[in-house]
Scaffold this active site. Structure first.
Site, short mmCIF file in Angstrom:
data_model
loop_
_atom_site.label_atom_id
_atom_site.label_comp_id
_atom_site.label_asym_id
_atom_site.label_seq_id
_atom_site.Cartn_x
_atom_site.Cartn_y
_atom_site.Cartn_z
N ASP A 1 -2.33 9.42 -10.91
CA ASP A 1 -2.46 8.26 -11.80
C ASP A 1 -1.10 7.87 -12.38
OD1 ASP A 1 -5.15 8.11 -11.35
OD2 ASP A 1 -5.75 8.99 -13.26
N HIS B 1 -4.80 14.66 -9.51
CA HIS B 1 -5.14 13.27 -9.80
C HIS B 1 -4.41 12.73 -11.04
CE1 HIS B 1 -8.17 12.65 -6.71
NE2 HIS B 1 -8.58 13.89 -6.95
N ASN C 1 -2.06 13.05 -4.02
CA ASN C 1 -3.12 13.49 -4.92
C ASN C 1 -3.55 14.93 -4.63
OD1 ASN C 1 -3.57 11.55 -6.85
ND2 ASN C 1 -5.15 10.47 -5.70
N ASP D 1 0.85 -1.19 0.00
CA ASP D 1 0.00 0.00 0.00
C ASP D 1 0.89 1.24 0.00
OD1 ASP D 1 -3.12 0.82 0.99
OD2 ASP D 1 -1.55 2.30 1.39
N GLU E 1 -4.54 2.49 -4.38
CA GLU E 1 -3.08 2.44 -4.30
C GLU E 1 -2.59 1.13 -3.68
OE1 GLU E 1 -4.44 4.66 -0.53
OE2 GLU E 1 -5.12 4.29 -2.57
#
Length: 275
Positions: free
Chosen positions: A156, A152, A147, A139, A182
């Site tokens: 990504d 965003h 973010n 994680d 994630e």
């Protein structure tokens, strides 16, 4: 057949244009005639197989007489070529659909369903051959903060770049999938917890030193937390192994992030933390 294989067929595929000759011996476009003479080939008709993007092959007919190819024969061969294109494109479409069903479009690694299937397959293999393997739950740390800070789109890109980096560090038989957001799962065949720690440590060092792209410049403060469970000591079902690796990952978060923890029984569970 070398007379047409080396020149004529190659030209048909290159140019996307039909080739026809009634007499190989007299046609200057047929350079290598010896094999054609040996086989008794006189006439040749070659029709390209064209998709919307390119010519991908051809269908060629050889005749041992110098009879003219009729319009019906030419039409029939073109129909065969069109049917071949349709079959090829349908096969490609099916392959694309299968890939979409198994791969995460953003990161180009297995999606949740596919990595879970691979985990089940590894359980069956390990059970059959009396092997162990590790399930590694990864994680990314503070991904929400990334973010919020960088947007965003860069978030990504971070996920995609992380997946590519992680995949490049895995061994040939290891598989990785995006479990959600994630979160990532790695299945490491024939690997006990000690081996899982070694593999994950290598990944952690590489990620810590990698400059991921941020809004202004490279961002080097990326890390992840990891939990590891092993088959069969920690479970014999996919959900068991994933849940225990996930729980161990929470322990890593609770102890400061950017670290690896193995699942141990009877350890006090933690409440969900901000990831």
């Amino acid at each position: 057949q070398m007379c047409i294989r080396d020149r004529i067929v190659g030209n048909v595929v290159r140019d996307g244009e039909m080739f026809i000759t009634m007499d190989v011996d007299k046609d200057s476009r047929c350079v290598y005639k010896e094999l054609a003479q040996l086989e008794g080939i006189k006439a040749v008709l070659s029709v390209p197989i064209r998709t919307r993007e390119a010519t991908i092959g051809c269908i060629t007919v050889y005749r041992k007489t110098s009879d003219t190819f009729t319009e019906t024969e030419i039409l029939l061969l073109n129909i065969f070529a069109a049917q071949a294109v349709e079959a090829i494109e349908n096969t490609k479409l099916i392959e694309d659909l299968r890939r979409q069903a198994s791969f995460d479009q953003l990161t180009n690694i297995y999606n949740r369903a596919a990595i879970t299937r691979r985990l089940q397959e590894e359980i069956l293999r390990a059970s059959r051959h009396n092997l162990t393997f590790s399930t590694i739950f990864v994680d990314l740390d503070d991904f929400k903060d990334f973010n919020d800070t960088h947007g965003h789109l860069l978030g990504d890109k971070l996920l995609a770049d992380f997946a590519a980096l992680a995949k490049s560090l895995l061994r040939k038989n290891d598989v990785i999938g995006r479990y959600g957001g994630e979160e990532f799962i790695i299945v490491a065949p024939e690997t006990d917890k000690k081996g899982g720690i070694s593999l994950t440590n290598k990944m952690l060092k590489a990620v810590n030193s990698h400059a991921f792209l941020g809004r202004e410049c490279g961002v080097k403060s990326i890390s992840f937390s990891t939990g590891i469970s092993s088959y069969p000591e920690d479970g014999t079902m996919p959900d068991e192994l994933i849940d225990k690796a996930d729980e161990a990952m929470y322990w890593a978060k609770g102890e400061g992030r950017n670290r690896i923890k193995i699942w141990k029984p009877h350890r006090r569970p933690l409440k969900p933390l901000k990831r």
